[in-house]
Design a protein around this motif. Structure first.
Motif, PDB file in Angstrom:
ATOM      1  N   UNK A   1       1.936  11.566  -3.045  1.00 63.02           N
ATOM      2  CA  UNK A   1       1.624  10.950  -1.751  1.00 63.02           C
ATOM      3  C   UNK A   1       0.309  11.482  -1.181  1.00 63.02           C
ATOM      4  N   UNK A   2      -0.466  10.622  -0.566  1.00 63.42           N
ATOM      5  CA  UNK A   2      -1.726  11.052   0.061  1.00 63.42           C
ATOM      6  C   UNK A   2      -1.495  12.280   0.947  1.00 63.42           C
ATOM      7  N   UNK A   3      -0.448  12.218   1.738  1.00 59.72           N
ATOM      8  CA  UNK A   3      -0.206  13.286   2.712  1.00 59.72           C
ATOM      9  C   UNK A   3       0.184  14.601   2.057  1.00 59.72           C
ATOM     10  N   UNK A   4       0.633  14.554   0.782  1.00 64.33           N
ATOM     11  CA  UNK A   4       1.092  15.772   0.114  1.00 64.33           C
ATOM     12  C   UNK A   4      -0.042  16.528  -0.568  1.00 64.33           C
ATOM     13  N   UNK A   5      -1.164  15.864  -0.829  1.00 66.73           N
ATOM     14  CA  UNK A   5      -2.261  16.509  -1.534  1.00 66.73           C
ATOM     15  C   UNK A   5      -3.182  17.199  -0.525  1.00 66.73           C
ATOM     16  N   UNK A   6      -3.211  18.522  -0.514  1.00 72.01           N
ATOM     17  CA  UNK A   6      -3.981  19.245   0.513  1.00 72.01           C
ATOM     18  C   UNK A   6      -5.456  19.373   0.177  1.00 72.01           C
ATOM     19  N   UNK A   7      -6.108  18.258  -0.099  1.00 69.99           N
ATOM     20  CA  UNK A   7      -7.545  18.217  -0.356  1.00 69.99           C
ATOM     21  C   UNK A   7      -8.177  17.193   0.582  1.00 69.99           C
ATOM     22  N   UNK A   8      -9.452  17.349   0.924  1.00 70.59           N
ATOM     23  CA  UNK A   8     -10.100  16.419   1.867  1.00 70.59           C
ATOM     24  C   UNK A   8     -10.106  14.989   1.324  1.00 70.59           C
ATOM     25  N   UNK A   9      -9.435  14.046   1.987  1.00 65.78           N
ATOM     26  CA  UNK A   9      -9.373  12.655   1.487  1.00 65.78           C
ATOM     27  C   UNK A   9     -10.749  12.046   1.259  1.00 65.78           C
ATOM     28  N   UNK A  10     -11.710  12.396   2.119  1.00 72.11           N
ATOM     29  CA  UNK A  10     -13.046  11.800   1.997  1.00 72.11           C
ATOM     30  C   UNK A  10     -13.783  12.286   0.758  1.00 72.11           C
ATOM     31  N   UNK A  11     -13.281  13.347   0.136  1.00 71.50           N
ATOM     32  CA  UNK A  11     -13.935  13.878  -1.064  1.00 71.50           C
ATOM     33  C   UNK A  11     -13.338  13.327  -2.351  1.00 71.50           C
TER      34      UNK A  11
ATOM     35  N   UNK B   1       0.624   0.954 -37.071  1.00 72.35           N
ATOM     36  CA  UNK B   1       1.952   0.733 -37.632  1.00 72.35           C
ATOM     37  C   UNK B   1       3.057   0.984 -36.606  1.00 72.35           C
ATOM     38  N   UNK B   2       2.764   1.799 -35.599  1.00 68.37           N
ATOM     39  CA  UNK B   2       3.760   2.083 -34.570  1.00 68.37           C
ATOM     40  C   UNK B   2       3.482   1.271 -33.317  1.00 68.37           C
ATOM     41  N   UNK B   3       2.209   1.121 -33.028  1.00 68.46           N
ATOM     42  CA  UNK B   3       1.737   0.324 -31.895  1.00 68.46           C
ATOM     43  C   UNK B   3       2.412   0.708 -30.590  1.00 68.46           C
ATOM     44  N   UNK B   4       2.456   2.000 -30.325  1.00 64.30           N
ATOM     45  CA  UNK B   4       3.006   2.514 -29.078  1.00 64.30           C
ATOM     46  C   UNK B   4       1.985   3.446 -28.433  1.00 64.30           C
ATOM     47  N   UNK B   5       1.826   3.302 -27.150  1.00 66.78           N
ATOM     48  CA  UNK B   5       1.014   4.224 -26.368  1.00 66.78           C
ATOM     49  C   UNK B   5       1.958   4.963 -25.419  1.00 66.78           C
ATOM     50  N   UNK B   6       1.559   6.138 -24.959  1.00 60.29           N
ATOM     51  CA  UNK B   6       2.456   6.900 -24.086  1.00 60.29           C
ATOM     52  C   UNK B   6       1.650   7.717 -23.085  1.00 60.29           C
ATOM     53  N   UNK B   7       2.281   7.989 -21.953  1.00 57.87           N
ATOM     54  CA  UNK B   7       1.621   8.755 -20.894  1.00 57.87           C
ATOM     55  C   UNK B   7       2.662   9.344 -19.958  1.00 57.87           C
ATOM     56  N   UNK B   8       2.236  10.340 -19.186  1.00 62.19           N
ATOM     57  CA  UNK B   8       3.059  10.909 -18.121  1.00 62.19           C
ATOM     58  C   UNK B   8       2.267  10.743 -16.826  1.00 62.19           C
ATOM     59  N   UNK B   9       2.857  10.033 -15.887  1.00 57.65           N
ATOM     60  CA  UNK B   9       2.201   9.747 -14.614  1.00 57.65           C
ATOM     61  C   UNK B   9       2.783  10.645 -13.523  1.00 57.65           C
ATOM     62  N   UNK B  10       1.919  11.269 -12.752  1.00 59.76           N
ATOM     63  CA  UNK B  10       2.342  12.019 -11.578  1.00 59.76           C
ATOM     64  C   UNK B  10       1.939  11.243 -10.335  1.00 59.76           C
ATOM     65  N   UNK B  11       2.923  10.870  -9.531  1.00 58.21           N
ATOM     66  CA  UNK B  11       2.675  10.137  -8.287  1.00 58.21           C
ATOM     67  C   UNK B  11       2.685  11.130  -7.135  1.00 58.21           C
TER      68      UNK B  11
ATOM     69  N   UNK C   1       0.853  -1.183   0.000  1.00 57.72           N
ATOM     70  CA  UNK C   1       0.000   0.000   0.000  1.00 57.72           C
ATOM     71  C   UNK C   1       0.896   1.243   0.000  1.00 57.72           C
ATOM     72  N   UNK C   2       1.080   1.869  -1.156  1.00 57.20           N
ATOM     73  CA  UNK C   2       2.016   2.998  -1.252  1.00 57.20           C
ATOM     74  C   UNK C   2       1.462   4.307  -0.725  1.00 57.20           C
ATOM     75  N   UNK C   3       0.127   4.351  -0.492  1.00 57.38           N
ATOM     76  CA  UNK C   3      -0.532   5.593  -0.077  1.00 57.38           C
ATOM     77  C   UNK C   3      -0.209   6.717  -1.062  1.00 57.38           C
ATOM     78  N   UNK C   4      -0.462   6.398  -2.344  1.00 56.93           N
ATOM     79  CA  UNK C   4      -0.200   7.345  -3.426  1.00 56.93           C
ATOM     80  C   UNK C   4      -1.457   7.574  -4.255  1.00 56.93           C
ATOM     81  N   UNK C   5      -1.658   8.830  -4.655  1.00 57.53           N
ATOM     82  CA  UNK C   5      -2.609   9.135  -5.705  1.00 57.53           C
ATOM     83  C   UNK C   5      -1.857   9.100  -7.036  1.00 57.53           C
TER      84      UNK C   5
END
Length: 344
Positions: free
Chosen positions: A138-148, A126-136, A77-81
């Motif tokens: 931490x729960x404790x770093x996001x200053x929003x109400x967890x219950x929301x 023909x390329x068959x590649x997907x791409x993304x940028x993920x932002x990890x 459990x990484x406790x990550x969003x």
């Protein structure tokens, strides 16, 4: 340069690449069970950039389906969003009964501490590649109400307008050009990214008041600064134009910059002078008149430009052009201009 770690499966023979990717995923903070129709030749790449309070991961891979099961959650459990920005391909995101189709240029959001499903498929066979940028985050770093936050799980958010567009530009700039920043910039960049992510998520919660005041202030400042960068050549750019563009009063705009120990006029003038100085040092622009360069960056009055340039740099624009340009200044140009703002 921002330090980054790179994993590239193509260093191995095709038959060993998928196994390497599975090992990588198994070692991450939120392991997934992965399936792919390209397991026989899984050419994939991942780049990790640590930015203080957050981590960015840029992925390129063949189409895949991934599941984070309850068993995997119990094991780790990484406790990550996880805030994912799709840069290529099309996918689906599902968590807590909510399922969304995610297109290129859109965000999705989920909690790494809960089961979820993610599918990401290429749209160019023909390329068959997907791409993304993920932002990890931490729960404790996001200053929003967890219950929301559950209201956002598995949802989709635009990366082409408002704060979402600014966050998308930030992510693309930092991951695409880490060489334009210094290692010492990492923590500050992480704070900017976290502020933008927090503000975007808060607005999608329709809970702007849930976003701490200082986070909202810094996010708004970043948005205003990005606007200034994009409109430097506009001679009408001033406090009233900036305030109107961001739906705030001129007084609020001035307070925003007072907290940074500068003024709106000083900030705009400083950026314009820096761009003029850069262009005057560029041999490729040697035949362009000084006033043409000045006008390009918003200085319509020749005498005013000369006075401002001399006050800032101790020489006239022509003196700088005649005696101030040298290779080191030209080579270092990208870092000095880009580092003033994370994304433009």
């Amino acid at each position: 340069m921002l330090p980054r770690d790179t994993i590239d499966t193509t260093v191995l023979p095709p038959g060993e690449r998928f196994g390497m990717w599975l090992d990588l995923v198994a070692r991450t903070s939120a392991p997934l069970r992965i399936q792919s129709a390209h397991a026989d030749d899984f050419a994939a790449r991942a780049e990790f950039i640590e930015l203080g309070p957050i981590q960015l991961v840029e992925y390129q891979y063949p189409s895949l389906d991934a599941t984070r099961t309850r068993k995997l959650v119990r094991q780790s459990d990484p406790e990550l969003y996880i805030l994912a920005f799709t840069t290529g391909g099309i996918g689906t995101s599902s968590q807590d009964g909510r399922r969304s189709e995610i297109l290129t240029g859109e965000f999705t959001f989920y909690d790494g501490s809960r089961p979820h499903d993610v599918c990401h498929h290429a749209t160019e066979p023909e390329r068959d590649q997907a791409s993304s940028i993920i932002t990890l985050i931490p729960h404790a770093a996001l200053p929003l109400p967890p219950q929301r936050m559950a209201a956002l799980y598995g949802g989709r958010m635009s990366g082409s307008e408002g704060i979402g567009a600014l966050l998308a530009q930030f992510l693309l700039q930092v991951t695409g050009h880490p060489e334009q920043y210094h290692a010492a910039d990492a923590s500050r960049l992480g704070t900017v990214g976290l502020d933008l992510a927090t503000t975007m998520l808060g607005r999608h919660l329709v809970a702007e008041d849930a976003v701490p005041t200082e986070v909202r202030r810094r996010a708004l400042l970043t948005q205003v600064q990005a606007y200034v960068h994009r409109h430097l050549g506009d001679t009408t750019l001033g406090p009233q134009v900036l305030a109107d563009a961001h739906h705030i009063s001129v007084r609020s705009l001035h307070r925003l910059f007072e907290a940074e120990h500068t003024t709106v006029a000083s900030y705009v003038r400083g950026l314009r002078l820096a761009r003029c100085r850069r262009d005057l040092s560029d041999p490729a622009l040697r035949n362009q008149p000084v006033q043409t360069i000045a006008a390009r960056w918003g200085f319509s009055d020749k005498a005013h430009f000369s006075r401002a340039f001399r006050a800032a740099y101790g020489v006239s624009p022509q003196e700088h052009r005649d005696g101030g340009s040298h290779p080191a200044r030209i080579v270092n140009r990208p870092a000095s201009t880009v580092n003033s703002l994370p994304a433009d």
